[in-house]
Design a protein around this motif. Structure first.
Motif, mmCIF file in Angstrom:
data_model
loop_
_atom_site.group_PDB
_atom_site.id
_atom_site.type_symbol
_atom_site.label_atom_id
_atom_site.label_comp_id
_atom_site.label_asym_id
_atom_site.label_seq_id
_atom_site.Cartn_x
_atom_site.Cartn_y
_atom_site.Cartn_z
ATOM 1 N N LEU A 1 65.809 73.878 39.593
ATOM 2 C CA LEU A 1 67.247 74.146 39.419
ATOM 3 C C LEU A 1 67.837 74.793 40.667
ATOM 4 O O LEU A 1 68.946 74.463 41.089
ATOM 5 C CB LEU A 1 67.495 75.028 38.190
ATOM 6 N N GLN A 2 67.096 75.705 41.255
ATOM 7 C CA GLN A 2 67.528 76.372 42.486
ATOM 8 C C GLN A 2 67.743 75.341 43.604
ATOM 9 O O GLN A 2 68.739 75.395 44.333
ATOM 10 C CB GLN A 2 66.444 77.387 42.868
ATOM 11 N N ILE A 3 66.834 74.408 43.729
ATOM 12 C CA ILE A 3 66.939 73.362 44.756
ATOM 13 C C ILE A 3 68.117 72.443 44.443
ATOM 14 O O ILE A 3 68.911 72.110 45.339
ATOM 15 C CB ILE A 3 65.622 72.569 44.862
ATOM 16 N N MET A 4 68.256 72.029 43.184
ATOM 17 C CA MET A 4 69.381 71.154 42.812
ATOM 18 C C MET A 4 70.719 71.830 43.075
ATOM 19 O O MET A 4 71.650 71.204 43.596
ATOM 20 C CB MET A 4 69.279 70.737 41.341
ATOM 21 N N ASP A 5 70.822 73.111 42.728
ATOM 22 C CA ASP A 5 72.076 73.836 42.958
ATOM 23 C C ASP A 5 72.400 73.912 44.453
ATOM 24 O O ASP A 5 73.551 73.719 44.860
ATOM 25 C CB ASP A 5 72.016 75.240 42.354
ATOM 26 N N ASN B 1 59.698 88.838 40.679
ATOM 27 C CA ASN B 1 59.080 88.106 39.575
ATOM 28 C C ASN B 1 58.823 86.672 40.020
ATOM 29 O O ASN B 1 59.653 86.075 40.709
ATOM 30 C CB ASN B 1 59.995 88.098 38.351
ATOM 31 N N PRO B 2 57.685 86.117 39.644
ATOM 32 C CA PRO B 2 57.429 84.727 40.022
ATOM 33 C C PRO B 2 58.447 83.792 39.371
ATOM 34 O O PRO B 2 58.904 84.033 38.262
ATOM 35 C CB PRO B 2 56.012 84.458 39.492
ATOM 36 N N VAL B 3 58.818 82.764 40.105
ATOM 37 C CA VAL B 3 59.783 81.788 39.610
ATOM 38 C C VAL B 3 59.002 80.594 39.082
ATOM 39 O O VAL B 3 58.115 80.071 39.773
ATOM 40 C CB VAL B 3 60.736 81.350 40.752
ATOM 41 N N ASN B 4 59.328 80.150 37.864
ATOM 42 C CA ASN B 4 58.599 79.000 37.327
ATOM 43 C C ASN B 4 59.127 77.700 37.936
ATOM 44 O O ASN B 4 60.155 77.684 38.624
ATOM 45 C CB ASN B 4 58.633 78.975 35.792
ATOM 46 N N GLU B 5 58.413 76.620 37.686
ATOM 47 C CA GLU B 5 58.738 75.337 38.303
ATOM 48 C C GLU B 5 60.148 74.870 37.953
ATOM 49 O O GLU B 5 60.895 74.401 38.824
ATOM 50 C CB GLU B 5 57.720 74.274 37.890
ATOM 51 N N GLN B 6 60.541 75.004 36.695
ATOM 52 C CA GLN B 6 61.874 74.560 36.281
ATOM 53 C C GLN B 6 62.969 75.363 36.986
ATOM 54 O O GLN B 6 63.954 74.803 37.441
ATOM 55 C CB GLN B 6 62.022 74.660 34.751
ATOM 56 N N GLU C 1 70.372 63.395 35.996
ATOM 57 C CA GLU C 1 69.807 63.638 34.664
ATOM 58 C C GLU C 1 70.354 64.932 34.066
ATOM 59 O O GLU C 1 70.686 64.990 32.885
ATOM 60 C CB GLU C 1 68.277 63.680 34.736
ATOM 61 N N ARG C 2 70.450 65.962 34.881
ATOM 62 C CA ARG C 2 70.999 67.249 34.408
ATOM 63 C C ARG C 2 72.459 67.102 33.999
ATOM 64 O O ARG C 2 72.863 67.581 32.939
ATOM 65 C CB ARG C 2 70.847 68.290 35.518
ATOM 66 N N TYR D 1 58.439 69.917 45.064
ATOM 67 C CA TYR D 1 59.157 69.661 43.810
ATOM 68 C C TYR D 1 59.861 68.304 43.798
ATOM 69 O O TYR D 1 60.055 67.720 42.738
ATOM 70 C CB TYR D 1 60.176 70.773 43.563
ATOM 71 N N PHE D 2 60.267 67.836 44.963
ATOM 72 C CA PHE D 2 60.992 66.566 45.097
ATOM 73 C C PHE D 2 60.468 65.830 46.324
ATOM 74 O O PHE D 2 60.428 66.398 47.414
ATOM 75 C CB PHE D 2 62.493 66.806 45.273
#
Length: 189
Positions: free
Chosen positions: A13-17, A4-9, A63-64, A50-51
């Protein structure tokens, strides 16, 4: 089978984790974008979509975390069983991760004016929310007085958080008695 395609958010989150994993494991400066990309199962180039750089990731992480802290603030300001609830968590590994991440961000904020500004903005949001909650929950009215009490509680909490490995858990009866007394002085019913 197609994923399934992953949305931007979700991707952010995946990158932050992944970033958090490496910051906790190696420290801010040794957490390379290549390692973050590998853990996030992306290329470094995809991360930069994304960053723009590490500071953007840390801004997003702060921020999170600020949003999470705002959500738990009312519970945090509840005096009942405070020491046990805040410093004797059931999930020790998650608590350790939060503690190390907190230390890394604050240490980097001492070196980087950009990150110092990010941290200051987060602290201001948290303090404003805490003032509102304290005013509503306890018999206090003077904003400067409330702010001083909150700053003391934050300093105490940061100290306990960062020195966690030096204390035996669970805390003994004397510790609970002292902390209950202190909290009652800070936030009288």
């Amino acid at each position: 089978m197609k994923k399934n395609p992953v949305n931007e958010q979700e991707r952010r989150l995946q990158i932050m984790d992944a970033f958090i994993v490496h910051v906790v494991e190696k420290g801010f400066h040794k957490a390379s974008m290549a390692d973050v990309a590998k853990t996030a199962e992306l290329s470094v180039g995809q991360i930069y979509r994304y960053f723009a750089h590490k500071e953007d990731i840390i801004r997003a992480v702060v921020e999170r975390k600020t949003e999470e802290y705002l959500q738990m603030m009312e519970q945090f300001l509840d005096k009942k069983d405070w020491l046990t609830r805040i410093f004797e968590p059931e999930n020790e590994s998650e608590f350790r991760t939060q503690r190390i991440l907190n230390m890394e961000i604050k240490a980097e904020a001492n070196r980087s004016p950009i990150l110092a500004k990010i941290q200051l903005e987060a602290d201001q949001r948290l303090t404003e929310h805490a003032i509102h909650l304290v005013r509503r929950k306890y018999d206090l009215d003077n904003e400067e007085d409330i702010k001083a009490r909150i700053q003391f509680l934050v300093a105490l909490t940061d100290g306990l958080l960062h020195r966690r490995d030096f204390f035996a858990a669970p805390y003994n009866a004397s510790s609970h008695r002292v902390f209950n007394h202190m909290l009652n002085e800070l936030f009288p019913d």
